[in-house]
Design an enzyme around this catalytic site. Structure first.
Site, short mmCIF file in Angstrom:
data_model
loop_
_atom_site.label_atom_id
_atom_site.label_comp_id
_atom_site.label_asym_id
_atom_site.label_seq_id
_atom_site.Cartn_x
_atom_site.Cartn_y
_atom_site.Cartn_z
N ASP A 12 0.90 -1.24 -0.04
CA ASP A 12 0.08 0.19 -0.01
C ASP A 12 0.82 1.16 0.00
OD1 ASP A 12 0.93 -0.48 2.54
OD2 ASP A 12 -0.98 -0.56 3.78
N ASP A 29 -7.95 -2.63 14.00
CA ASP A 29 -9.29 -2.99 13.65
C ASP A 29 -9.43 -4.15 12.60
OD1 ASP A 29 -8.20 -1.96 11.33
OD2 ASP A 29 -9.48 -0.11 11.04
N HIS A 48 -7.55 -4.39 9.87
CA HIS A 48 -7.16 -3.90 8.39
C HIS A 48 -6.04 -4.96 8.10
CE1 HIS A 48 -5.12 -0.23 9.95
NE2 HIS A 48 -4.23 -0.79 9.01
N GLU A 53 -9.76 -1.03 5.00
CA GLU A 53 -10.26 -0.76 6.25
C GLU A 53 -11.50 -1.76 6.31
OE1 GLU A 53 -8.83 0.61 8.71
OE2 GLU A 53 -8.17 2.74 8.35
C1 GLP Z 1 -0.55 0.26 8.50
C2 GLP Z 1 -0.12 -0.69 7.38
C3 GLP Z 1 -0.58 -2.01 7.50
C4 GLP Z 1 0.19 -2.40 8.77
C5 GLP Z 1 -0.53 -1.94 9.88
C6 GLP Z 1 -0.16 -2.13 11.45
O1 GLP Z 1 -1.96 0.70 8.50
N1 GLP Z 1 -0.83 -0.11 6.13
O2 GLP Z 1 -0.03 -2.79 6.60
O3 GLP Z 1 -0.16 -4.05 9.10
O4 GLP Z 1 -0.28 -0.44 9.84
O5 GLP Z 1 0.78 -1.42 11.91
P1 GLP Z 1 2.25 -1.94 12.94
O6 GLP Z 1 2.69 -3.00 12.16
O7 GLP Z 1 3.12 -0.66 12.91
O8 GLP Z 1 1.20 -2.38 13.93
#
Ligand code: GLP
Length: 261
Positions: free
Chosen positions: A67, A136, A138, A143
């Site tokens: 992304d 959440d 995602h 989302e």
């Molecule tokens: C962002 C990314 C996701 C990731 C999520 C969790 O939203 N787009 O790909 O899994 O954060 O982040 P973290 O790994 O820092 O908890």
């Protein structure tokens, strides 16, 4: 689905690093799906160690990011293009031209979305997709109420995700973009192996829902239940809400070695 509960994020990084090393040894031109966020960092550290100490090479491999933010300045250090470059691509021997991400700067976001799915398909599809999970549920930036068949497209972030990610933007919510380009859930489900990582108690509810809850677009990570080869690697804290954790541990401990991850 397989659930592997590891003592620490570092152990999880080593485990998945081993699976990626096996994949690249068998096919040096493998296609990897790369994730951002803090979760994959222990895995990237392990891959860098395997590159420097064991000679694991990414020179023929291809990478596709999950992304990208829409609306950040081109050279912003927290663009996912910059993060992927800094955290993994530049630390191993990936060819810069072989690491791709959705073009969040395109003047034609719709065309850029279609082009990204086309590029993944043209590369032969993703062999192993690394995933984190949002609080959440995602995956990528899909989302709640993301279609479970969705292609790469623009999405609007929830307030919760923007608050979660404000730590990367000087804790200033106003700097966190509202829109993103993300591989769709349908895009992600086309990868041949999905490996979702999760560390810490703040992911426990998302992991419970992903593994033991009903499939619902309200929690996009539950789509992993539809995939024939999905592996969840989590630490004890992230596994703490799982009703059947003891069974998953026993199953993994008694797994035939030839099955791999
Ligand atoms: C962002 C990314 C996701 C990731 C999520 C969790 O939203 N787009 O790909 O899994 O954060 O982040 P973290 O790994 O820092 O908890």
């Amino acid at each position: 689905m397989e659930v592997v509960i590891v003592p620490s994020a570092e152990d999880g990084g080593r485990l998945v690093g081993g699976a990626i090393a096996d994949l690249l040894t068998g096919n040096p031109a493998a296609v990897l799906g790369l994730a951002t966020g803090s979760t994959p960092l222990p895995l990237y550290d392990d891959l860098v160690r395997r590159h420097t100490e064991d000679g694991l090479s990414f020179a023929k491999a291809t990478g596709f990011a999950l992304d990208e933010y829409v609306g950040l300045p081109d050279n912003h250090p927290e663009s996912y293009r910059a993060v992927i470059k800094r955290e993994i691509a530049d630390r191993v021997d990936f060819q810069p031209s072989s690491v791709h991400g959705p073009d969040g700067w395109s003047s034609d976001i719709k065309a850029a979305s279609i082009a990204y799915d086309d590029a993944i398909a043209a590369a032969g599809g993703i062999d192993l997709q690394i995933l984190g999970v949002g609080t959440d549920g995602h995956i990528g930036f899909n989302e709640p109420i993301s279609s479970l068949a969705s292609p790469t497209r623009i999405k609007t972030l929830t307030d919760q995700t923007r608050e979660d990610n404000a730590r990367f933007f000087d804790d200033d919510l106003s700097q966190v973009p509202t829109h993103v380009l993300t591989q769709g859930v349908g895009t992600i489900l086309r990868a041949r192996h999905l490996v979702l990582l999760a560390w810490g108690a703040n992911k426990a509810e998302a992991i419970r829902a992903t593994v033991e809850g009903p499939v619902t677009s309200m929690i996009p990570s539950t789509a992993l239940q539809l995939h024939p080869h999905a592996t969840i690697v989590c630490d004890e804290a992230a596994a703490s809400e799982l009703a059947n954790a003891a069974h998953y541990k026993w199953t993994y401990e008694h797994k035939p070695a030839w099955q791999g991850l």
